[in-house]
Structure formats: structure tokens, C-alpha cells
Scaffold this active site. Structure first.
Site, PDB file in Angstrom:
ATOM      1  N   GLY A 189       0.792  -1.216   0.000  1.00 24.53           N
ATOM      2  CA  GLY A 189       0.000   0.000   0.000  1.00 24.53           C
ATOM      3  C   GLY A 189       0.826   1.269   0.000  1.00 24.53           C
ATOM      4  N   ASP A 190       2.132   1.142   0.163  1.00 23.40           N
ATOM      5  CA  ASP A 190       3.016   2.309   0.224  1.00 23.40           C
ATOM      6  C   ASP A 190       3.688   2.591  -1.118  1.00 23.40           C
ATOM      7  OD1 ASP A 190       4.296   4.442   1.612  1.00 23.40           O
ATOM      8  OD2 ASP A 190       6.111   3.236   1.759  1.00 23.40           O
ATOM      9  N   ALA A 191       3.157   2.043  -2.191  1.00 23.77           N
ATOM     10  CA  ALA A 191       3.759   2.246  -3.520  1.00 23.77           C
ATOM     11  C   ALA A 191       3.331   3.606  -4.066  1.00 23.77           C
ATOM     12  CB  ALA A 191       3.333   1.137  -4.464  1.00 23.77           C
ATOM     13  N   HIS A 192       4.199   4.586  -3.912  1.00 26.39           N
ATOM     14  CA  HIS A 192       3.913   5.921  -4.411  1.00 26.39           C
ATOM     15  C   HIS A 192       4.727   6.146  -5.675  1.00 26.39           C
ATOM     16  CE1 HIS A 192       7.540   6.558  -2.029  1.00 26.39           C
ATOM     17  NE2 HIS A 192       6.876   6.018  -1.032  1.00 26.39           N
TER      18      HIS A 192
END
Length: 143
Positions: free
Chosen positions: A8-11
Site C-alpha cells: 500500500g506504500d507504492a507511491h
């Protein structure tokens, strides 16, 4: 890959492509954490105005290609190739990962729930039957 692993932290700075000889390839992975294992199952970036991983599908990859000016056929080919390779390799690779069996099983169990996986490989299933050994019963710490 971030969708498959539940990161979920894939920016934006975690997504990179290499264009070479009219082909598009993902760069080697970096900063990948399966955050869904720790309660965060939303994506940092929106796809199609959504942040839910289960709705990610090939049509959204094609849409992203159009928005960014990338070759839609090339990006779709790379997305399919990445999913296929992950489904072929990850179950065996998890055997040697230093993490609790419950986490390994959760990683495997989520794969068939993803629309992207079912589009690339309809009917995909995988056995999630890892069991802890003595030295795998706790979450590893680093540092």
C-alpha cells in the site's frame, strides 16, 4: 508487483520503467513492503479514481499508458509478463523467506482474489500450506 504483494506504500517514486528497443520493462523492485499484512490494504496511488487493490485490472494498465504517453500494448505485455512470472515463481520462493508461515500463507491466499491475477491466469489457485519451523515462529527484526 506492488498490487500482487499488497504494498500500500507504492507511491510515484516506487514505479519505474525502462524503455529499450521499443520494449517496456519494469526496473528491479525496491522499497516493496506487503503492508496488507500489517492492516493497510489500500493503494497509495489511485488507479481509475480508486485505491482498492482488488479492482486493479488490465484495462486500468492500458488507461495509465494512455495518460502517461506510454505504448499501451507494450505496457500491457509487461503487466501480463510480470503477473505470470510472479505466479510461477513466488510460491516456491516463499519457502526460503525468513518470515512466519502465517504471513507466507496470507501472501499466497490473496493472489487468487485479485482481478488482475484472474485476468492474466483465469482460475488460478495456489496451495497456502506453509508451517512454521522453530526459527520462523516470530517476525524477523532488522537493524
Amino acid at each position: 508487483m506492488n498490487i500482487l504483494l499488497g504494498n500500500g506504500d507504492a507511491h510515484l517514486k516506487n514505479w519505474s520503467l525502462v524503455y529499450r528497443d521499443d520494449e517496456i520493462r519494469l526496473v528491479p523492485a525496491y522499497d516493496v513492503v506487503p503492508t496488507f499484512l500489517f492492516g493497510d490494504d489500500t493503494m497509495a496511488l489511485e488507479f481509475g479514481n480508486k485505491k482498492r487493490r482488488e479492482i486493479m485490472e488490465l484495462a486500468m494498465v492500458e488507461g495509465a499508458a494512455k495518460v502517461t504517453g506510454a505504448n499501451p500494448k507494450g505496457l500491457l505485455k509487461e503487466a501480463r509478463r510480470t503477473v505470470d512470472r510472479a505466479l510461477d515463481r513466488w510460491p516456491a520462493l516463499l519457502d526460503d523467506m525468513p518470515m512466519p508461515a502465517a504471513m507466507k500463507n496470507r501472501l499466497l491466499e490473496r493472489l487468487p482474489t485479485l482481478r488482475l491475477v484472474q485476468e492474466v491466469r483465469p482460475g488460478f489457485t495456489v496451495a497456502a500450506n506453509h508451517e512454521d519451523t522453530e526459527d520462523e515462529t516470530t517476525v524477523p527484526t532488522f537493524g
